[in-house]
Design an enzyme around this catalytic site. Structure first.
Site, PDB file in Angstrom:
ATOM      1  N   ARG A 278     -27.885  35.011 -26.095  1.00  0.00           N
ATOM      2  CA  ARG A 278     -27.527  36.355 -25.652  1.00  0.00           C
ATOM      3  C   ARG A 278     -28.749  37.258 -25.813  1.00  0.00           C
ATOM      4  NH1 ARG A 278     -23.948  34.739 -23.027  1.00  0.00           N
ATOM      5  NH2 ARG A 278     -21.738  35.184 -23.178  1.00  0.00           N
TER       6      ARG A 278
ATOM      7  N   HIS B 129     -29.417  34.432 -15.911  1.00  0.00           N
ATOM      8  CA  HIS B 129     -28.186  33.995 -16.600  1.00  0.00           C
ATOM      9  C   HIS B 129     -27.558  32.796 -15.877  1.00  0.00           C
ATOM     10  CE1 HIS B 129     -24.836  35.450 -19.485  1.00  0.00           C
ATOM     11  NE2 HIS B 129     -24.751  34.138 -19.310  1.00  0.00           N
TER      12      HIS B 129
HETATM   13  P1  NAP Z   1     -20.224  28.395 -31.139  1.00  0.00           P
HETATM   14  O1  NAP Z   1     -19.680  27.008 -30.993  1.00  0.00           O
HETATM   15  O2  NAP Z   1     -19.329  29.482 -31.600  1.00  0.00           O
HETATM   16  O3  NAP Z   1     -21.484  28.280 -32.116  1.00  0.00           O
HETATM   17  C1  NAP Z   1     -22.130  29.379 -32.629  1.00  0.00           C
HETATM   18  C2  NAP Z   1     -23.143  28.895 -33.651  1.00  0.00           C
HETATM   19  O4  NAP Z   1     -23.877  30.013 -34.122  1.00  0.00           O
HETATM   20  C3  NAP Z   1     -22.491  28.223 -34.861  1.00  0.00           C
HETATM   21  O5  NAP Z   1     -23.271  27.138 -35.305  1.00  0.00           O
HETATM   22  C4  NAP Z   1     -22.521  29.348 -35.899  1.00  0.00           C
HETATM   23  O6  NAP Z   1     -22.582  28.909 -37.237  1.00  0.00           O
HETATM   24  C5  NAP Z   1     -23.822  30.016 -35.541  1.00  0.00           C
HETATM   25  N1  NAP Z   1     -23.827  31.398 -36.051  1.00  0.00           N
HETATM   26  C6  NAP Z   1     -23.028  32.428 -35.708  1.00  0.00           C
HETATM   27  N2  NAP Z   1     -23.341  33.525 -36.425  1.00  0.00           N
HETATM   28  C7  NAP Z   1     -24.351  33.166 -37.241  1.00  0.00           C
HETATM   29  C8  NAP Z   1     -25.105  33.833 -38.235  1.00  0.00           C
HETATM   30  N3  NAP Z   1     -24.863  35.119 -38.520  1.00  0.00           N
HETATM   31  N4  NAP Z   1     -26.066  33.157 -38.891  1.00  0.00           N
HETATM   32  C9  NAP Z   1     -26.297  31.852 -38.618  1.00  0.00           C
HETATM   33  N5  NAP Z   1     -25.627  31.142 -37.676  1.00  0.00           N
HETATM   34  C10 NAP Z   1     -24.661  31.800 -37.007  1.00  0.00           C
HETATM   35  O7  NAP Z   1     -20.857  28.901 -29.761  1.00  0.00           O
HETATM   36  P2  NAP Z   1     -21.351  28.016 -28.531  1.00  0.00           P
HETATM   37  O8  NAP Z   1     -20.203  27.576 -27.712  1.00  0.00           O
HETATM   38  O9  NAP Z   1     -22.298  26.997 -29.036  1.00  0.00           O
HETATM   39  O10 NAP Z   1     -22.130  29.129 -27.689  1.00  0.00           O
HETATM   40  C11 NAP Z   1     -23.235  29.840 -28.226  1.00  0.00           C
HETATM   41  C12 NAP Z   1     -23.567  31.012 -27.316  1.00  0.00           C
HETATM   42  O11 NAP Z   1     -24.185  30.550 -26.122  1.00  0.00           O
HETATM   43  C13 NAP Z   1     -22.360  31.793 -26.797  1.00  0.00           C
HETATM   44  O12 NAP Z   1     -21.872  32.701 -27.769  1.00  0.00           O
HETATM   45  C14 NAP Z   1     -22.938  32.494 -25.616  1.00  0.00           C
HETATM   46  O13 NAP Z   1     -23.475  33.721 -26.064  1.00  0.00           O
HETATM   47  C15 NAP Z   1     -24.076  31.588 -25.151  1.00  0.00           C
HETATM   48  N6  NAP Z   1     -23.879  30.995 -23.824  1.00  0.00           N
HETATM   49  C16 NAP Z   1     -24.778  31.258 -22.856  1.00  0.00           C
HETATM   50  C17 NAP Z   1     -24.645  30.685 -21.585  1.00  0.00           C
HETATM   51  C18 NAP Z   1     -25.673  30.915 -20.516  1.00  0.00           C
HETATM   52  O14 NAP Z   1     -25.477  30.516 -19.369  1.00  0.00           O
HETATM   53  N7  NAP Z   1     -26.795  31.526 -20.824  1.00  0.00           N
HETATM   54  C19 NAP Z   1     -23.551  29.855 -21.322  1.00  0.00           C
HETATM   55  C20 NAP Z   1     -22.634  29.626 -22.332  1.00  0.00           C
HETATM   56  C21 NAP Z   1     -22.802  30.187 -23.586  1.00  0.00           C
HETATM   57  P3  NAP Z   1     -21.374  28.051 -37.877  1.00  0.00           P
HETATM   58  O15 NAP Z   1     -21.454  26.701 -37.209  1.00  0.00           O
HETATM   59  O16 NAP Z   1     -21.710  27.989 -39.308  1.00  0.00           O
HETATM   60  O17 NAP Z   1     -20.111  28.791 -37.545  1.00  0.00           O
END
Ligand code: NAP
Length: 309
Positions: free
Chosen positions: A224, A272
């Site tokens: 993000r 994006h």
């Molecule tokens: P997710 O499964 O919720 O994973 C988030 C990860 O971030 C987890 O490992 C979490 O730690 C870690 N995290 C969150 N807050 C943190 C903090 N304060 N300090 C350290 N680590 C932290 O999310 P996801 O499905 O992998 O997706 C990640 C992001 O990718 C989405 O939120 C979205 O913004 C982005 N995205 C972008 C696109 C694009 O096309 N550009 C597409 C899809 C998604 P824990 O494991 O310990 O909970």
């Protein structure tokens, strides 16, 4: 009959109507899937945060909101939403993210731009090191980050992952919490950001943290936009501390035409497109959650309101 409200844009309805109906039939669920119902008759809402539905108060019997986006930052703080909220974890989206991230990691690792962008008759061999000699750090080890870290490690890179809680991922050195961040950044010759946007992650990559990265490091951000302090990154690029950044997400999207990122020689802007929900696999995930809701099993991929993701 289960009543499922599809609350997203018209374009999304055109994409999702047939695959969702097919997935419901395949699961043996008798359901009405429509774009409108009297709110008090709705059992589930398949939802995109840019839909017209912003007040959930009238949906008195609704059991869950099933998001079709991975990011939930624009709905997680909605105080009218007091029922379970599931975010999208879609195998198709994960595969797309692996392919996009791996492509940009390989581009940086092999120094591809040097030859692709400069064909000026000079013969200057730069043989890239092997992947095992290159350190890559992935911040965020969730559904997407851990899959990308695993794939990067499978190529042979020396991969470090960082998350809030401790993790074990095959082939990846996992660090966590505030203590682990400095070490993760020190190891980041290539840094991949796959954190969600929350109060705790906003401006995570600021001047101080950029300075902890090795000189000449490169950044890939499909997470993000607000994860990065843009002024700090531009300063680090201008001082050559950071060699290059590939940015897919921004504070304001579309990225305004006069934003310095567009003109910066060491920034690649992509609009994006890193990955998106793929309707056929995402429909199966949504229907699996409806099935779970109907049988009283725990829903998949529930959002924790207190942590914001
Ligand atoms: P997710 O499964 O919720 O994973 C988030 C990860 O971030 C987890 O490992 C979490 O730690 C870690 N995290 C969150 N807050 C943190 C903090 N304060 N300090 C350290 N680590 C932290 O999310 P996801 O499905 O992998 O997706 C990640 C992001 O990718 C989405 O939120 C979205 O913004 C982005 N995205 C972008 C696109 C694009 O096309 N550009 C597409 C899809 C998604 P824990 O494991 O310990 O909970």
């Amino acid at each position: 009959m289960i009543n499922i409200l599809f609350a997203a844009t018209e374009e999304r309805w055109a994409d999702y109507e047939a695959p969702l109906k097919r997935a419901l039939a395949d699961a043996g669920l008798a359901a009405n899937l429509r774009q409108d119902f009297p709110p008090e008759d709705v059992d589930y809402i398949v939802y995109a945060p840019n839909s017209a539905v912003q007040d959930f108060t009238p949906y008195t019997r609704c059991k869950a909101v099933l998001n079709i986006w991975a990011g939930v930052e624009s709905i997680v703080g909605n105080t009218t939403l007091n029922i379970p909220l599931a975010r999208m974890v879609d195998p198709g989206m994960t595969q797309g993210m692996i392919e996009w991230v791996l492509g940009h990691v390989m581009r940086y690792h092999l120094g591809m731009d040097r030859n692709i962008l400069v064909q000026d008759g000079t013969w200057e061999p730069h043989v890239p090191p092997l992947a095992a000699e290159r350190r890559v750090t992935v911040l965020g080890m969730g559904a997407l980050g851990s899959a990308c870290a695993r794939a990067i490690a499978q190529v042979g890179f020396d991969v470090t992952g960082w998350s809030r809680s401790p993790k074990t991922v095959e082939g990846v050195s996992c660090l966590h919490g505030d203590d682990g961040l400095a070490e993760a950044l020190e190891r980041a010759y290539i840094l991949v950001l796959l954190l969600p946007k929350t109060a705790a992650t906003e401006n995570l990559l600021n001047t101080e943290r950029l300075a902890q990265m090795p000189k000449g490091a490169m950044i890939i951000n499909p997470g993000r936009g607000p994860l990065i302090d843009d002024d700090a990154l531009l300063a680090a690029l201008n001082s050559d501390h950071i060699a290059h950044a590939t940015l897919d997400v921004f504070r304001i999207e579309p990225l305004p035409a006069d934003h310095p990122y567009w003109a910066h020689p060491n920034v690649t802007v992509t609009p994006h497109i890193a990955s998106e929900t793929r309707v056929s696999t995402a429909s199966q995930v949504i229907v699996e959650n409806v099935r779970r809701g109907e049988t009283g099993e725990p829903l998949l991929h529930l959002v924790d309101r207190s942590s914001g993701y």
